[in-house]
Write a protein that holds these residues in place. Structure first.
Motif, PDB file in Angstrom:
ATOM      1  N   LEU A  52       0.814  -1.207   0.000  1.00 22.27           N
ATOM      2  CA  LEU A  52       0.000   0.000   0.000  1.00 22.27           C
ATOM      3  C   LEU A  52       0.854   1.267   0.000  1.00 22.27           C
ATOM      4  O   LEU A  52       0.506   2.261  -0.635  1.00 22.27           O
ATOM      5  CB  LEU A  52      -0.931   0.004   1.208  1.00 22.27           C
ATOM      6  CG  LEU A  52      -2.034  -1.068   1.206  1.00 22.27           C
ATOM      7  CD1 LEU A  52      -2.742  -1.103   2.554  1.00 22.27           C
ATOM      8  CD2 LEU A  52      -3.028  -0.824   0.095  1.00 22.27           C
ATOM      9  N   SER A  53       1.968   1.202   0.707  1.00 27.14           N
ATOM     10  CA  SER A  53       2.811   2.381   0.823  1.00 27.14           C
ATOM     11  C   SER A  53       3.598   2.660  -0.445  1.00 27.14           C
ATOM     12  O   SER A  53       3.650   3.800  -0.924  1.00 27.14           O
ATOM     13  CB  SER A  53       3.782   2.211   1.999  1.00 27.14           C
ATOM     14  OG  SER A  53       4.635   3.329   2.104  1.00 27.14           O
ATOM     15  N   LEU A  56       1.155   1.386  -4.378  1.00 24.10           N
ATOM     16  CA  LEU A  56      -0.033   2.202  -4.660  1.00 24.10           C
ATOM     17  C   LEU A  56       0.194   3.691  -4.404  1.00 24.10           C
ATOM     18  O   LEU A  56      -0.699   4.494  -4.625  1.00 24.10           O
ATOM     19  CB  LEU A  56      -1.219   1.697  -3.822  1.00 24.10           C
ATOM     20  CG  LEU A  56      -1.631   0.236  -4.067  1.00 24.10           C
ATOM     21  CD1 LEU A  56      -2.872  -0.096  -3.260  1.00 24.10           C
ATOM     22  CD2 LEU A  56      -1.870  -0.034  -5.545  1.00 24.10           C
ATOM     23  N   LEU A  58       0.497   5.473  -1.665  1.00 24.85           N
ATOM     24  CA  LEU A  58      -0.226   6.151  -0.593  1.00 24.85           C
ATOM     25  C   LEU A  58       0.720   6.815   0.401  1.00 24.85           C
ATOM     26  O   LEU A  58       0.329   7.750   1.094  1.00 24.85           O
ATOM     27  CB  LEU A  58      -1.135   5.157   0.143  1.00 24.85           C
ATOM     28  CG  LEU A  58      -2.295   4.560  -0.654  1.00 24.85           C
ATOM     29  CD1 LEU A  58      -3.082   3.602   0.224  1.00 24.85           C
ATOM     30  CD2 LEU A  58      -3.196   5.659  -1.193  1.00 24.85           C
ATOM     31  N   VAL A  63      -1.166   5.414   4.311  1.00 25.83           N
ATOM     32  CA  VAL A  63      -1.446   4.027   4.688  1.00 25.83           C
ATOM     33  C   VAL A  63      -1.802   3.940   6.163  1.00 25.83           C
ATOM     34  O   VAL A  63      -2.722   3.207   6.555  1.00 25.83           O
ATOM     35  CB  VAL A  63      -0.227   3.129   4.376  1.00 25.83           C
ATOM     36  CG1 VAL A  63      -0.443   1.728   4.920  1.00 25.83           C
ATOM     37  CG2 VAL A  63       0.024   3.065   2.886  1.00 25.83           C
TER      38      VAL A  63
END
Length: 276
Positions: A52-53, A56, A58, A63
């Protein structure tokens, strides 16, 4: 006739007053299934946070906010259950594994706190949680997590074991520079020592459980990194996506199995304990 009257008094108390049923334990029995799923959740927590970090975009802050919000939702669902429910319980553990990882990462990567300091700080906070828990309940047993207060202490302890395990695992990896596979072997050996100490009664049930709970965090993280990281960096190169999906699939299979078989339920449906 007298047996019927006796049964009615037991169920309803004197003068027909209804006696509330005892609450059932909100956590599973500690079985091999427990430790397998716990390690898998830990691995997912490590790879999912990275996915996620980095993948993607974020970022660490994004995150952290997202996963904390998800954890609050899952936590509300867990506290609302009347007894242990595998799907809800292990969802909470998986989310705490992510948030606990991010808690340590934010201190180290975001604020520049040395790993020695964060490891010591998390150890002190965890010790304080245990001290307050024991002072309040006179026990640290996980076989009687049957009140809101005990459950609150339990989940606080779980959160800080993940944070402590993350910081301590990163500290060991940074200082010894063992690589992912050797790190996994090191932490597996440490768990074997804990198991041996428990089997010989050199370490009590409570101490051995929570020590193992801390150690399974860096073990799971080392396994996750070994599978996900590129071959050039000492991993198998499966990537964070494939590793996360693979481990989530295994967790789902085991949780469904436990939901159906109830192999990890601490007592029968009426909440009474098994045996003496």
């Amino acid at each position: 006739m007298s047996a019927d009257i006796s049964a009615a008094v037991t169920a309803h108390g004197p003068a027909g007053a209804t006696r509330p049923r005892p609450r059932r334990n909100k956590v599973p029995e500690v079985t091999p299934y427990f430790w397998v799923i716990k390690i898998l959740c830990t691995t997912v927590g490590e790879t999912a946070a990275d996915l996620l970090s980095e993948k993607l975009g974020l970022g660490l802050t994004g995150v952290s906010l997202l996963m904390s919000a998800v954890l609050v939702g899952v936590g509300v669902a867990q506290f609302r259950t009347a007894s242990y429910r595998p799907g809800v319980y292990w969802s909470a553990v998986a989310m705490i594994s992510v948030v606990g990882t991010l808690l340590s990462d934010n201190l180290t990567d975001g604020l520049g706190v040395p790993l020695e300091v964060s490891t010591a700080a998390f150890a002190l906070v965890l010790a304080a949680v245990f001290a307050l828990w024991f002072r309040s309940e006179r026990t640290l047993s996980i076989h009687h997590i049957d009140t809101t207060r005990r459950e609150s202490f339990y989940w606080l302890a779980v959160l800080f074991t993940f944070a402590l395990g993350t910081a301590a695992g990163d500290l060991v990896a940074e200082r010894l520079d063992l690589g992912y596979s050797l790190s996994a072997v090191l932490f597996a050996a440490a768990l074997a020592v804990v198991a041996a100490a428990r089997s010989t009664h050199a370490l009590g049930a409570v101490g051995s459980f929570w020590t193992a709970y801390v150690l399974t965090r860096p073990l799971g993280a080392s396994l996750g990194d070994y599978l996900a990281q590129p071959v050039a960096d000492g991993g198998l190169g499966l990537g964070t996506v494939l590793t996360s999906v693979l481990f989530l699939a295994v967790i789902l299979i085991l949780v469904v199995f436990l939901t159906v078989t109830r192999r990890d339920v601490s007592g029968p449906e009426d909440g009474s304990p098994r045996g003496a």
